[in-house]
Design an enzyme around this catalytic site. Structure first.
Site, PDB file in Angstrom:
ATOM      1  N   GLU A  64     -17.854 145.005  50.874  1.00 26.76           N
ATOM      2  CA  GLU A  64     -18.393 143.659  50.854  1.00 26.76           C
ATOM      3  C   GLU A  64     -19.912 143.705  50.939  1.00 26.76           C
ATOM      4  O   GLU A  64     -20.469 143.873  52.041  1.00 26.76           O
ATOM      5  CB  GLU A  64     -17.864 142.845  52.037  1.00 26.76           C
ATOM      6  CG  GLU A  64     -16.368 142.649  52.044  1.00 26.76           C
ATOM      7  CD  GLU A  64     -15.959 141.399  52.801  1.00 26.76           C
ATOM      8  OE1 GLU A  64     -15.074 140.709  52.319  1.00 26.76           O
ATOM      9  OE2 GLU A  64     -16.559 141.104  53.846  1.00 26.76           O
ATOM     10  N   ASN A  70      -9.378 136.148  54.447  1.00 24.36           N
ATOM     11  CA  ASN A  70      -9.999 136.138  55.776  1.00 24.36           C
ATOM     12  C   ASN A  70     -10.434 134.709  56.066  1.00 24.36           C
ATOM     13  O   ASN A  70     -11.409 134.233  55.491  1.00 24.36           O
ATOM     14  CB  ASN A  70     -11.196 137.091  55.783  1.00 24.36           C
ATOM     15  CG  ASN A  70     -11.970 137.056  57.090  1.00 24.36           C
ATOM     16  OD1 ASN A  70     -11.514 136.455  58.072  1.00 24.36           O
ATOM     17  ND2 ASN A  70     -13.123 137.694  57.115  1.00 24.36           N
ATOM     18  N   TRP A  71      -9.692 134.057  56.944  1.00 23.75           N
ATOM     19  CA  TRP A  71      -9.998 132.649  57.237  1.00 23.75           C
ATOM     20  C   TRP A  71     -11.216 132.502  58.152  1.00 23.75           C
ATOM     21  O   TRP A  71     -11.658 131.401  58.412  1.00 23.75           O
ATOM     22  CB  TRP A  71      -8.771 131.974  57.845  1.00 23.75           C
ATOM     23  CG  TRP A  71      -7.732 131.573  56.826  1.00 23.75           C
ATOM     24  CD1 TRP A  71      -7.735 131.870  55.484  1.00 23.75           C
ATOM     25  CD2 TRP A  71      -6.556 130.787  57.061  1.00 23.75           C
ATOM     26  NE1 TRP A  71      -6.633 131.317  54.872  1.00 23.75           N
ATOM     27  CE2 TRP A  71      -5.885 130.648  55.809  1.00 23.75           C
ATOM     28  CE3 TRP A  71      -5.991 130.187  58.185  1.00 23.75           C
ATOM     29  CZ2 TRP A  71      -4.687 129.933  55.683  1.00 23.75           C
ATOM     30  CZ3 TRP A  71      -4.789 129.484  58.059  1.00 23.75           C
ATOM     31  CH2 TRP A  71      -4.155 129.362  56.821  1.00 23.75           C
ATOM     32  N   LYS A  72     -11.708 133.616  58.687  1.00 24.60           N
ATOM     33  CA  LYS A  72     -12.864 133.583  59.607  1.00 24.60           C
ATOM     34  C   LYS A  72     -12.599 132.535  60.695  1.00 24.60           C
ATOM     35  O   LYS A  72     -11.460 132.399  61.129  1.00 24.60           O
ATOM     36  CB  LYS A  72     -14.140 133.338  58.805  1.00 24.60           C
ATOM     37  CG  LYS A  72     -14.298 134.351  57.658  1.00 24.60           C
ATOM     38  CD  LYS A  72     -15.633 134.331  56.997  1.00 24.60           C
ATOM     39  CE  LYS A  72     -15.671 135.405  55.903  1.00 24.60           C
ATOM     40  NZ  LYS A  72     -16.976 135.537  55.254  1.00 24.60           N
ATOM     41  N   HIS A  74     -16.187 143.899  59.900  1.00 28.85           N
ATOM     42  CA  HIS A  74     -16.733 142.910  58.968  1.00 28.85           C
ATOM     43  C   HIS A  74     -18.217 142.722  59.269  1.00 28.85           C
ATOM     44  O   HIS A  74     -18.642 142.788  60.421  1.00 28.85           O
ATOM     45  CB  HIS A  74     -15.981 141.581  59.117  1.00 28.85           C
ATOM     46  CG  HIS A  74     -16.306 140.600  58.045  1.00 28.85           C
ATOM     47  ND1 HIS A  74     -17.484 139.890  58.021  1.00 28.85           N
ATOM     48  CD2 HIS A  74     -15.611 140.224  56.936  1.00 28.85           C
ATOM     49  CE1 HIS A  74     -17.492 139.120  56.945  1.00 28.85           C
ATOM     50  NE2 HIS A  74     -16.374 139.301  56.282  1.00 28.85           N
ATOM     51  N   SER A 110     -17.674 136.332  47.601  1.00 29.31           N
ATOM     52  CA  SER A 110     -17.689 135.257  46.601  1.00 29.31           C
ATOM     53  C   SER A 110     -16.664 135.455  45.488  1.00 29.31           C
ATOM     54  O   SER A 110     -16.926 135.120  44.328  1.00 29.31           O
ATOM     55  CB  SER A 110     -19.101 135.093  46.013  1.00 29.31           C
ATOM     56  OG  SER A 110     -20.002 134.634  47.004  1.00 29.31           O
ATOM     57  N   GLY A 142     -20.194 134.509  50.799  1.00 27.44           N
ATOM     58  CA  GLY A 142     -20.413 133.086  50.957  1.00 27.44           C
ATOM     59  C   GLY A 142     -21.611 132.531  50.211  1.00 27.44           C
ATOM     60  O   GLY A 142     -22.037 131.404  50.450  1.00 27.44           O
ATOM     61  N   GLY A 148     -12.817 135.227  51.344  1.00 24.52           N
ATOM     62  CA  GLY A 148     -13.165 134.350  52.460  1.00 24.52           C
ATOM     63  C   GLY A 148     -12.875 132.905  52.116  1.00 24.52           C
ATOM     64  O   GLY A 148     -11.737 132.444  52.196  1.00 24.52           O
ATOM     65  N   GLU A 166     -19.966 140.244  59.523  1.00 26.63           N
ATOM     66  CA  GLU A 166     -20.255 139.181  60.508  1.00 26.63           C
ATOM     67  C   GLU A 166     -20.037 139.691  61.928  1.00 26.63           C
ATOM     68  O   GLU A 166     -20.716 139.246  62.860  1.00 26.63           O
ATOM     69  CB  GLU A 166     -19.405 137.940  60.183  1.00 26.63           C
ATOM     70  CG  GLU A 166     -19.914 137.246  58.924  1.00 26.63           C
ATOM     71  CD  GLU A 166     -18.866 136.515  58.109  1.00 26.63           C
ATOM     72  OE1 GLU A 166     -17.757 136.272  58.621  1.00 26.63           O
ATOM     73  OE2 GLU A 166     -19.154 136.194  56.937  1.00 26.63           O
TER      74      GLU A 166
HETATM   75  O1  LIG Z   1     -14.036 138.596  54.405  1.00 27.38           O
HETATM   76  C1  LIG Z   1     -14.361 137.956  53.414  1.00 27.38           C
HETATM   77  C2  LIG Z   1     -15.699 138.007  52.897  1.00 27.38           C
HETATM   78  O2  LIG Z   1     -16.653 137.925  53.893  1.00 27.38           O
HETATM   79  C3  LIG Z   1     -15.965 137.199  51.673  1.00 27.38           C
HETATM   80  O3  LIG Z   1     -16.224 135.844  51.978  1.00 27.38           O
HETATM   81  P1  LIG Z   1     -16.428 134.826  50.765  1.00 27.38           P
HETATM   82  O4  LIG Z   1     -15.271 135.026  49.839  1.00 27.38           O
HETATM   83  O5  LIG Z   1     -16.436 133.465  51.395  1.00 27.38           O
HETATM   84  O6  LIG Z   1     -17.726 135.187  50.105  1.00 27.38           O
END
Ligand SMILES: O=C[C@H](O)COP(=O)(O)O
Length: 252
Positions: free
Chosen positions: A168, A11-13, A98, A214, A174, A235, A100
């Protein structure tokens, strides 16, 4: 026993401009041999890059997905994207619910449910995210909270092919923090039990459950070895081909 093919999804957000294609090209180039034989790979870039990455993926087998969709197929919804548009751009899946999105945009379980139906209407795989906040974990209600999220976010009609669950824990996203493997096993076991209770052993036992929060090359092997962990939603570490491929290769 149901055999589930692992899925490592990135997930590149809200990260990625045109030069990010080079990083994606490295992932595509590395997706062969044992890795391709054993593991599914997917990147969910910002909507602006879905078509570019889908074109670059070609016949490599690397899937591309969106990060959200509107419940409707079209209409006056400025700034939104329909599931049909993700499909049209070359995507085959979409992340929904998600944390977020739930936090930044107030998305409820009902909204996620409607979006999941939209994804299925368009023929996309829905990757539905659930997970507790730190306080809920500390209060001992994480399992109950996730069961409620699952019940409210997933419509009837799920199959092992059209639905993926991503657990998650919000406090692990993060932060560099991860639950213990025992806690991950307990949660994934509870999610599996809920899926089997609702959809039966055939479907509920076949739906893949990803862990997210993470995940790094250094902890991937330990996490991915946990029972009922069928892959990862990654992420930050999915932005670099080397890290992402190292995580995916932890299964080999
Ligand atoms: O969608 C992915 C997650 O929110 C995990 O993010 P992260 O690997 O940066 O902790």
């Amino acid at each position: 026993m149901t055999t589930r093919r692992p899925l490592i999804a990135g997930n590149w957000k809200m990260h990625g401009l045109k030069p990010s294609l080079q990083e994606f090209d490295r992932m595509v180039a590395a997706y062969d041999g044992d890795l391709r034989a054993r593991t599914d790979l997917m990147i969910c870039p910002p909507a602006t890059l879905i078509a570019t990455l889908a074109a670059a993926a070609g016949s490599s087998g690397v899937a591309v997905g969106g990060q959200d969709c509107h419940a409707n197929a079209q209409g006056a919804h400025t700034g939104d994207i329909a599931a049909e548009m993700i499909l049209d751009a070359g995507g085959s899946a979409v992340i929904l619910g998600h944390s977020e999105r739930r936090t930044d945009h107030g998305e409820t379980d009902a909204a996620v449910r409607a979006k999941t139906l939209a994804a299925w209407r368009a023929g996309l795989v829905a990757v539905v995210c659930v997970g507790e906040h730190r306080q809920q974990r500390e209060e001992g209600v994480a399992l109950d909270l996730v069961r409620v999220q699952l019940a409210g976010s997933i419509p009837d009609g799920a199959t092992a092919e059209n639905l993926v669950i991503a657990y998650e824990p919000v406090w692990a996203i993060g932060t560099g923090l991860t639950p213990s493997v025992d806690d991950i096993a307990e949660m994934h076991g509870a999610i599996r039990a809920a899926l089997v209770a609702r959809f039966g052993e055939g479907v509920g036992g076949g739906i893949r459950i990803l862990y997210g929060g993470s995940v790094k090359p250094a902890n991937a092997a330990e996490i991915l070895a946990v029972a009922d962990v069928d892959g990862a939603l990654v992420g930050g570490a999915s932005l670099k081909a080397g890290d992402f491929i190292a995580i995916a290769s932890a299964y080999i």
